[in-house]
Every structure is written in structure tokens, then in C-alpha cells.
Design an enzyme around this catalytic site. Structure first.
Site, PDB file in Angstrom:
ATOM      1  N   ASP A  31      75.678   7.822 -32.167  1.00 48.18           N
ATOM      2  CA  ASP A  31      74.766   8.937 -31.905  1.00 48.18           C
ATOM      3  C   ASP A  31      73.327   8.411 -31.867  1.00 48.18           C
ATOM      4  O   ASP A  31      72.932   7.567 -32.671  1.00 48.18           O
ATOM      5  CB  ASP A  31      74.914   9.994 -33.008  1.00 48.18           C
ATOM      6  CG  ASP A  31      74.285  11.329 -32.617  1.00 48.18           C
ATOM      7  OD1 ASP A  31      75.047  12.292 -32.399  1.00 48.18           O
ATOM      8  OD2 ASP A  31      73.038  11.411 -32.533  1.00 48.18           O
ATOM      9  N   ILE A  32      72.536   8.956 -30.960  1.00 46.65           N
ATOM     10  CA  ILE A  32      71.159   8.487 -30.786  1.00 46.65           C
ATOM     11  C   ILE A  32      70.264   8.900 -31.969  1.00 46.65           C
ATOM     12  O   ILE A  32      69.272   8.227 -32.248  1.00 46.65           O
ATOM     13  CB  ILE A  32      70.610   8.998 -29.429  1.00 46.65           C
ATOM     14  CG1 ILE A  32      69.496   8.111 -28.927  1.00 46.65           C
ATOM     15  CG2 ILE A  32      70.183  10.441 -29.496  1.00 46.65           C
ATOM     16  CD1 ILE A  32      69.139   8.318 -27.455  1.00 46.65           C
ATOM     17  N   HIS A 100      82.766  17.014 -27.712  1.00 50.54           N
ATOM     18  CA  HIS A 100      82.589  15.760 -28.443  1.00 50.54           C
ATOM     19  C   HIS A 100      82.914  15.969 -29.905  1.00 50.54           C
ATOM     20  O   HIS A 100      82.700  17.039 -30.465  1.00 50.54           O
ATOM     21  CB  HIS A 100      81.172  15.208 -28.291  1.00 50.54           C
ATOM     22  CG  HIS A 100      80.087  16.205 -28.541  1.00 50.54           C
ATOM     23  ND1 HIS A 100      79.734  17.149 -27.604  1.00 50.54           N
ATOM     24  CD2 HIS A 100      79.277  16.414 -29.609  1.00 50.54           C
ATOM     25  CE1 HIS A 100      78.752  17.892 -28.087  1.00 50.54           C
ATOM     26  NE2 HIS A 100      78.466  17.476 -29.314  1.00 50.54           N
TER      27      HIS A 100
HETATM   28  P1  5GP Z   1      76.071  18.683 -30.749  1.00 49.85           P
HETATM   29  O1  5GP Z   1      74.881  19.289 -31.417  1.00 49.85           O
HETATM   30  O2  5GP Z   1      76.180  19.106 -29.304  1.00 49.85           O
HETATM   31  O3  5GP Z   1      77.347  18.890 -31.509  1.00 49.85           O
HETATM   32  O4  5GP Z   1      75.834  17.131 -30.793  1.00 49.85           O
HETATM   33  C1  5GP Z   1      75.172  16.426 -29.790  1.00 49.85           C
HETATM   34  C2  5GP Z   1      74.839  15.064 -30.366  1.00 49.85           C
HETATM   35  O5  5GP Z   1      74.532  14.203 -29.296  1.00 49.85           O
HETATM   36  C3  5GP Z   1      73.630  15.069 -31.289  1.00 49.85           C
HETATM   37  O6  5GP Z   1      74.014  14.557 -32.569  1.00 49.85           O
HETATM   38  C4  5GP Z   1      72.613  14.189 -30.583  1.00 49.85           C
HETATM   39  O7  5GP Z   1      71.857  13.399 -31.458  1.00 49.85           O
HETATM   40  C5  5GP Z   1      73.491  13.355 -29.662  1.00 49.85           C
HETATM   41  N1  5GP Z   1      72.863  12.942 -28.423  1.00 49.85           N
HETATM   42  C6  5GP Z   1      72.154  13.719 -27.572  1.00 49.85           C
HETATM   43  N2  5GP Z   1      71.753  13.014 -26.503  1.00 49.85           N
HETATM   44  C7  5GP Z   1      72.235  11.757 -26.681  1.00 49.85           C
HETATM   45  C8  5GP Z   1      72.159  10.568 -25.894  1.00 49.85           C
HETATM   46  O8  5GP Z   1      71.567  10.513 -24.811  1.00 49.85           O
HETATM   47  N3  5GP Z   1      72.777   9.463 -26.386  1.00 49.85           N
HETATM   48  C9  5GP Z   1      73.468   9.477 -27.574  1.00 49.85           C
HETATM   49  N4  5GP Z   1      74.039   8.344 -27.953  1.00 49.85           N
HETATM   50  N5  5GP Z   1      73.557  10.584 -28.338  1.00 49.85           N
HETATM   51  C10 5GP Z   1      72.950  11.711 -27.891  1.00 49.85           C
END
Ligand code: 5GP
Length: 114
Positions: A31-32, A100
Site C-alpha cells: 500500500d502506498i 481489494h
Molecule cells: P480502500 O480505502 O479503497 O479500502 O483502500 C484503498 C487503498 O489503496 C488505500 O489504503 C490507499 O492507501 C491505497 N492506494 C491508493 N492509491 C494507491 C496507489 O496508487 N498505489 C498503491 N500502492 N496504493 C494505493
């Protein structure tokens, strides 16, 4: 939720990610913005926008992603445990419109989440 599917761009190799697993069904990468010492995302290659759009035919894929999580947890040294999270839509905290699984560990994780 964002309208842009950034994870599809990672699947297609259009933007970089620190990929630690890749096979014909899924990818895993760091995760970034990690929220724990280990914070990995496991995503299907297939575009599935949200958990609540899963179909019966996706059951083997979800099973496979879970087994990849077990393998990665072992490889990343999460011997004391870990958490798997799938956020679904706005109230679930989902921001990226591509299914995800978060694999998190390396510190005690509190419960309940916020
Ligand atoms: P959600 O909130 O949708 O469950 O999680 C999305 C996750 O994706 C977040 O933890 C966020 O930090 C991660 N994320 C968003 N954009 C990117 C990216 O471009 N690269 C990576 N590696 N992680 C990302």
C-alpha cells in the site's frame, strides 16, 4: 469513492507499484500509505468494482486470494497474526473502485475499527 480505477492501471502496468506477488488471477503490492508495518493489497486482475457485486463464478477467485494472503503472511513474517479487510462502498470506507483485500500486520491492531 473515486471514479478513477487506479488499480486497473497497476494491473495493466501503466503505473508502478511495489509488486510482491503476481499470477494469472491476482496481484499483491505494498500500500502506498501503509497503516501498519505490513500493509499489502491483494487485487484480482478481473475488474470487480465492489464486494457486493461478486458473482457465484467469483468464488474460486476469492478463495485463491485468501490463499495468496496466507502465503504472503508467512513470507512477510506475520507469525503472531494479521488482519484481512475488504472495504465495501462509501460507508465501508472504500476509495478505489476495484475489489481489494488489505493484508495488515506487524503490530497489534485494535478493535472495533473507527
Ligand atoms: P480502500 O480505502 O479503497 O479500502 O483502500 C484503498 C487503498 O489503496 C488505500 O489504503 C490507499 O492507501 C491505497 N492506494 C491508493 N492509491 C494507491 C496507489 O496508487 N498505489 C498503491 N500502492 N496504493 C494505493
Amino acid at each position: 469513492m473515486l471514479s478513477d480505477n487506479i488499480f486497473l492501471k497497476i494491473v495493466e502496468g501503466k503505473i508502478p507499484a511495489k509488486i510482491i506477488h503476481s499470477d494469472d488471477q491476482c496481484l499483491a503490492f505494498h500500500d502506498i500509505h501503509p497503516q501498519a508495518p505490513v500493509h499489502v493489497l491483494i487485487i484480482p486482475r478481473k475488474v470487480i468494482a465492489t464486494h457486493d457485486t461478486l458473482q457465484k463464478e467469483d468464488a474460486p477467485l476469492l478463495g485463491h486470494m485468501n490463499l495468496v494472503a496466507v502465503k504472503l503472511a508467512q513470507e512477510l513474517g506475520l507469525v503472531d497474526g494479521y488482519r484481512l479487510i475488504i472495504n465495501c462502498k462509501d460507508q465501508g470506507g472504500q476509495t478505489v473502485p476495484h475489489l481489494h483485500m488489505h493484508l495488515m500486520g506487524g503490530r497489534p491492531l485494535s478493535w472495533p475499527p473507527g
